[in-house]
Design a protein around this motif. Structure first.
Motif, short mmCIF file in Angstrom:
data_model
loop_
_atom_site.label_atom_id
_atom_site.label_comp_id
_atom_site.label_asym_id
_atom_site.label_seq_id
_atom_site.Cartn_x
_atom_site.Cartn_y
_atom_site.Cartn_z
N GLY A 70 -4.25 -5.09 -0.04
CA GLY A 70 -4.10 -3.63 -0.10
C GLY A 70 -3.07 -3.14 0.90
O GLY A 70 -2.27 -2.23 0.61
N GLU A 71 -3.08 -3.73 2.08
CA GLU A 71 -2.12 -3.30 3.10
C GLU A 71 -0.70 -3.74 2.74
O GLU A 71 0.26 -3.06 3.08
N ILE A 72 -0.57 -4.86 2.04
CA ILE A 72 0.75 -5.25 1.52
C ILE A 72 1.23 -4.17 0.56
O ILE A 72 2.36 -3.67 0.65
N GLN A 101 1.95 2.82 10.65
CA GLN A 101 0.52 2.50 10.76
C GLN A 101 0.13 1.40 9.77
O GLN A 101 -0.68 0.53 10.07
N GLU A 102 0.72 1.45 8.57
CA GLU A 102 0.42 0.40 7.58
C GLU A 102 0.90 -0.97 8.07
O GLU A 102 0.27 -1.99 7.79
N LYS A 103 1.99 -0.98 8.83
CA LYS A 103 2.47 -2.25 9.38
C LYS A 103 1.46 -2.82 10.37
O LYS A 103 1.21 -4.03 10.40
N VAL A 104 0.87 -1.93 11.16
CA VAL A 104 -0.17 -2.38 12.12
C VAL A 104 -1.38 -2.91 11.34
O VAL A 104 -1.95 -3.95 11.69
N HIS A 105 -1.75 -2.21 10.30
CA HIS A 105 -2.90 -2.65 9.49
C HIS A 105 -2.65 -4.05 8.92
O HIS A 105 -3.52 -4.92 8.97
N LEU A 106 -1.46 -4.23 8.36
CA LEU A 106 -1.16 -5.52 7.73
C LEU A 106 -1.14 -6.63 8.78
O LEU A 106 -1.68 -7.73 8.53
N ASP A 191 -7.55 5.98 9.70
CA ASP A 191 -6.10 6.14 9.52
C ASP A 191 -5.76 6.52 8.07
O ASP A 191 -4.94 7.40 7.81
N GLU A 192 -6.39 5.83 7.12
CA GLU A 192 -6.07 6.07 5.70
C GLU A 192 -6.47 7.51 5.30
O GLU A 192 -5.74 8.17 4.56
N LEU A 193 -7.59 7.95 5.83
CA LEU A 193 -8.02 9.31 5.47
C LEU A 193 -7.15 10.36 6.15
O LEU A 193 -6.96 11.46 5.64
FE LIG Z 1 -3.47 0.81 5.59
#
Ligand SMILES: [Fe+2]
Ligand SMILES: [Fe+2]
Length: 231
Positions: A70-72, A101-106, A191-193
């Motif tokens: 999902g993060e990808i 932020q998505e980069k941190v998640h991944l 973060d997503e919300l």
């Molecule tokens: Fe994310």
């Protein structure tokens, strides 16, 4: 921190409250969630560092696999949005901040994949192409459609992380690995919300054919989640 305030009780708040609040608060009293808003850092828990059982590993592996996938996808959605809308000086920093932020998640799920020896999704190229196509495709329809895409995706992902958090909380186990995973899921859910709320503030609901667009994207996300847990 994203800088856009929401004017009423946000979806984020409502979804947070949906997760077994009592148990969650009990856990939060014992350890920091890693969330910047969390002030319960003083009390350290007696976390167990025992190795996870085979059953526990089988429980968390599909979670980590689907979350990495999902993060990808999320990274490629923002990449696609910026490829089309990156010249907009007002929009670019907002998109870039969410992408960062998505980069941190991944990166975090990459770590967890290695730590728990999880087989990554076999469909990584598909999630990359699909993410970019959805991000760029909606951005080509306009800024509002791009925001409607973010609104829809983050609604499903927020729900998805909430479901995972509920399952992890139900284990009620003070194993360090399980607590770490819960903290990660909780922080990323927040973060997503936040991304969802930003998209709404940025006129997501003024997108042409908003309801159709939203339901198509949501269904696509749900299907992708189902597949990525397995493949
Ligand atoms: Fe994310
Ligand atoms: Fe996000």
């Amino acid at each position: 921190m994203p800088r856009i305030s929401t004017s009423s009780v946000s979806t984020r708040t409502l979804l947070k409250l949906a997760v077994a609040p009592t148990k969650l608060r009990i856990q939060q009293a014992h350890y920091t969630t890693g969330n910047k808003n969390d002030s319960n850092e003083a009390e350290a828990p007696n976390l167990s560092s025992r190795k996870l059982t085979q059953e526990e590993l089988e429980f968390i592996k599909p979670m980590i696999r689907v979350d990495q996938a999902g993060e990808i996808g999320a990274n490629f959605i923002y990449m696609g949005q910026i490829a089309v809308l990156g010249k907009d000086k007002n929009l670019r920093p907002i998109l870039q901040e969410m992408w960062d932020q998505e980069k941190v998640h991944l990166a975090r799920f990459d770590e967890l994949i290695a730590q728990h020896r999880v087989r990554p999704t076999l469909l990584r190229p598909l999630w990359e192409i699909a993410g970019f196509a959805v991000g760029a495709g909606t951005a080509l329809m306009g800024k509002e459609a791009a925001m409607a895409c973010t609104e829809a995706v983050e609604t499903v992902i927020g729900d998805h992380y909430n479901d995972q958090l509920r399952k992890l909380v139900q284990l009620n186990d003070q194993n360090k690995d399980l607590v770490d995973l819960s903290k990660t899921v909780q922080q990323f859910r927040d973060d997503e919300l936040e991304h969802h709320d930003i998209a709404v503030e940025m006129d997501a609901q003024k997108a042409p054919f908003h309801d159709v667009l939203s339901s198509v994207i949501k269904q696509g996300c749900k299907t992708a989640i189902w597949v990525a847990e397995r493949v």
